[in-house]
Design a protein around this motif. Structure first.
Motif, short mmCIF file in Angstrom:
data_model
loop_
_atom_site.label_atom_id
_atom_site.label_comp_id
_atom_site.label_asym_id
_atom_site.label_seq_id
_atom_site.Cartn_x
_atom_site.Cartn_y
_atom_site.Cartn_z
N ILE A 1 0.89 -1.17 -0.07
CA ILE A 1 -0.12 -0.03 -0.10
C ILE A 1 0.72 1.39 0.04
N ALA A 2 2.03 1.18 0.87
CA ALA A 2 2.98 2.40 0.84
C ALA A 2 3.58 2.48 -0.37
N LEU A 3 3.95 1.44 -1.13
CA LEU A 3 4.71 1.84 -2.43
C LEU A 3 3.66 2.34 -3.39
N GLY A 4 2.52 1.60 -3.53
CA GLY A 4 1.45 1.77 -4.49
C GLY A 4 1.20 3.11 -4.50
N SER A 5 0.78 3.72 -3.26
CA SER A 5 0.17 5.00 -3.11
C SER A 5 1.20 6.26 -3.17
N GLY A 6 2.42 5.91 -3.35
CA GLY A 6 3.47 7.09 -3.83
C GLY A 6 3.31 7.47 -5.15
N GLY A 7 3.11 6.47 -5.99
CA GLY A 7 3.06 6.76 -7.59
C GLY A 7 4.46 7.14 -7.99
N ALA A 8 4.52 8.04 -9.07
CA ALA A 8 5.91 8.24 -9.52
C ALA A 8 6.58 9.45 -8.58
N TRP A 9 5.94 10.26 -8.12
CA TRP A 9 6.71 11.34 -7.48
C TRP A 9 6.36 11.47 -5.86
N GLY A 10 5.71 10.42 -5.32
CA GLY A 10 5.31 10.47 -3.83
C GLY A 10 4.33 11.47 -3.29
N LEU A 11 3.84 11.14 -2.33
CA LEU A 11 3.03 11.96 -1.58
C LEU A 11 3.64 13.32 -1.01
N GLY A 12 4.98 13.45 -0.78
CA GLY A 12 5.46 14.73 -0.17
C GLY A 12 6.40 14.07 0.94
N LEU A 13 7.59 14.67 1.21
CA LEU A 13 8.49 14.41 2.49
C LEU A 13 7.65 14.55 3.69
N GLY A 14 7.61 13.53 4.61
CA GLY A 14 6.90 13.74 5.60
C GLY A 14 5.50 13.46 5.70
N ARG A 15 4.92 13.17 4.67
CA ARG A 15 3.47 12.94 4.47
C ARG A 15 2.88 11.56 4.21
N SER A 16 3.78 10.62 4.72
CA SER A 16 3.35 9.28 4.81
C SER A 16 2.35 9.00 5.69
N ARG A 17 1.21 8.10 5.21
CA ARG A 17 0.07 7.75 6.09
C ARG A 17 0.33 6.47 6.89
N GLN A 18 1.27 5.52 5.99
CA GLN A 18 1.36 4.01 6.65
C GLN A 18 2.39 4.37 7.82
N LYS A 19 3.04 5.48 8.32
CA LYS A 19 3.88 5.42 9.41
C LYS A 19 3.15 5.68 10.58
N LEU A 20 1.92 5.96 10.40
CA LEU A 20 1.05 6.39 11.50
C LEU A 20 0.55 4.99 12.15
N GLU A 21 1.54 3.97 12.42
CA GLU A 21 1.24 2.54 12.97
C GLU A 21 0.28 1.75 12.14
N PHE A 22 0.49 2.01 11.01
CA PHE A 22 0.04 1.07 10.10
C PHE A 22 1.16 0.21 9.62
N LEU A 23 2.16 0.77 9.21
CA LEU A 23 3.22 -0.48 8.74
C LEU A 23 4.41 -0.48 9.88
N PRO A 24 4.48 -1.66 10.42
CA PRO A 24 5.17 -1.95 11.71
C PRO A 24 6.72 -1.83 11.07
#
Length: 393
Positions: free
Chosen positions: A235-258
């Motif tokens: 989910i993390a890799l797929g949601s980033g697309g070609a250029w990403g969501l932006g530095l610091g804007r990860s949603r998976q780091k909010l305890e979704f991805l251990p």
């Protein structure tokens, strides 16, 4: 004539770039206070400060490795292997060994911990380089093939007691790769694989390892238990697309991805900075591997050749496994990404490896021809020689 050439600046710059990028991504992955961090009374700078401390120790170690003489390192190969074994056994000593997640893989070194299995890989590379560079070493002899396997096997038995199946496999692959470079016969390797297959099968059939394998084959079927981490990585890799969501804007780091700041930090790189930056990161690791091979090919002795090759393989194999795990091409294994992931032991050992590669890159090669002086200077020198030797050149 032998001279000392400049160290490989491209290797140094590439490593420093990875270290800086890794520190940035570790801060990004731990800058948001999660409930788990609150429970441990951890601030957003906790992991970042500890990682910077590990980097400082790594830089000191890298400089030390850069200054040590290769011949001295060759003489120290056996004591270094013995030190690695002692530290590995200390994980079982109460009060010294640290147990986490059902495994004993660390020893307590104030103010942090150290994982001796990382040192074992480096010590094994140095030992194999010395062993295979001996004048009497014959790669076509089966006995010469078995001896290093016996040494690696002793460490692997301790790994399995911890237990650390990943370190066991990693050491086996690294050892066989270096032996293959020395020219061992393929039938020896095939015989070893055939003999080890029943043991590997039995180890793989352990319930928790078997669960990892089945979730690796179909993670979506086990998305709520054993396949959860891999699915979240997808989910993390797929949601980033070609250029990403932006530095610091990860949603998976909010305890979704251990373990997002350790083993799965590459997933967050893909989510925040996109496929382009993630692919560039892979390319940079490939570049470092090629620089290491270039150092090996320029070696003037067998020890330098095998040592540079082994160190390059050590970094490359760990990177390859991490990329494979994060992208679902290999079963999940707790192996950090060199220079990027949080984890002081791996960072320190890999920086020592780079320091040794930089050291080997400046070792002796045939001296270049003297520079062509100005024509007038050459004529004057010729006149002086004639006046002294009476025209004899």
């Amino acid at each position: 004539m032998i001279y000392e050439r400049p160290y490989d600046r491209w290797l140094l710059l590439s490593t420093l770039a990875l270290l800086g990028f890794g520190a940035l991504m570790i801060y990004s992955s731990t800058s948001v206070i999660t409930p788990a961090m609150e429970a441990r009374n951890v601030t957003e700078f906790h992991y970042f400060r500890r990682h910077l401390s590990a980097m400082a120790m790594g830089l000191a170690g890298m400089y030390t490795a850069y200054r040590v003489r290769p011949d001295l390192l060759s003489r120290w190969s056996i004591p270094l292997l013995g030190l690695a074994l002692v530290l590995l056994l200390l994980v079982f000593v109460p009060g010294i060994g640290v147990k986490a997640g059902g495994a004993r893989r660390w020893i307590r070194l104030w103010p942090t911990t150290f994982q001796p299995s990382e040192l074992v890989k480096l010590a094994m590379v140095v030992f194999l380089a010395r062993y295979m560079s001996r004048p009497g070493y014959r790669p076509d002899r089966f006995s010469h093939f078995l001896l290093p396997l016996g040494v690696a096997g002793a460490f692997q038995l301790v790994f399995l007691e911890q237990p650390d199946f990943g370190a066991t496999v990693s050491l086996a692959v690294l050892t066989l790769a270096m032996l293959f470079l020395s020219g061992v016969r393929l039938r020896y390797v095939a015989f070893l694989v055939l003999m080890a297959s029943p043991v590997l099968l039995k180890l793989a059939m352990e319930p928790y390892r078997l669960k990892r394998l089945t979730s690796f084959l179909n993670p979506w079927k086990h998305a709520q238990d054993s396949g959860f981490q891999l699915v979240q990585s997808f989910i993390a890799l797929g949601s980033g697309g070609a250029w990403g969501l932006g530095l610091g804007r990860s949603r998976q780091k909010l305890e979704f991805l251990p373990e997002v700041h350790t083993d799965f930090i590459f997933s967050m790189v893909g989510e925040e900075l996109g496929f382009v930056v993630a692919a560039s990161l892979v390319a940079l690791f490939c570049f470092i591997f090629l620089r290491g091979l270039r150092i090996a090919m320029a070696a003037t002795d067998r020890f330098t050749y095998y040592l540079a090759s082994g160190l390059s393989l050590m970094i490359a194999l760990q990177s390859l496994v991490n990329f494979g795990v994060v992208t679902g091409m290999l079963p999940t294994k707790g192996l950090p990404l060199p220079f990027i992931s949080y984890g002081g032991s791996s960072l320190l050992i890999n920086m020592l490896a780079v320091g040794l590669l930089l050291n080997l890159s400046r070792q002796g090669t045939p001296a270049p021809p003297p520079p062509v002086d100005d024509l007038g200077v050459l004529i004057e020198r010729k006149k002086v020689r004639r006046s002294i030797y009476g025209g004899v050149r």
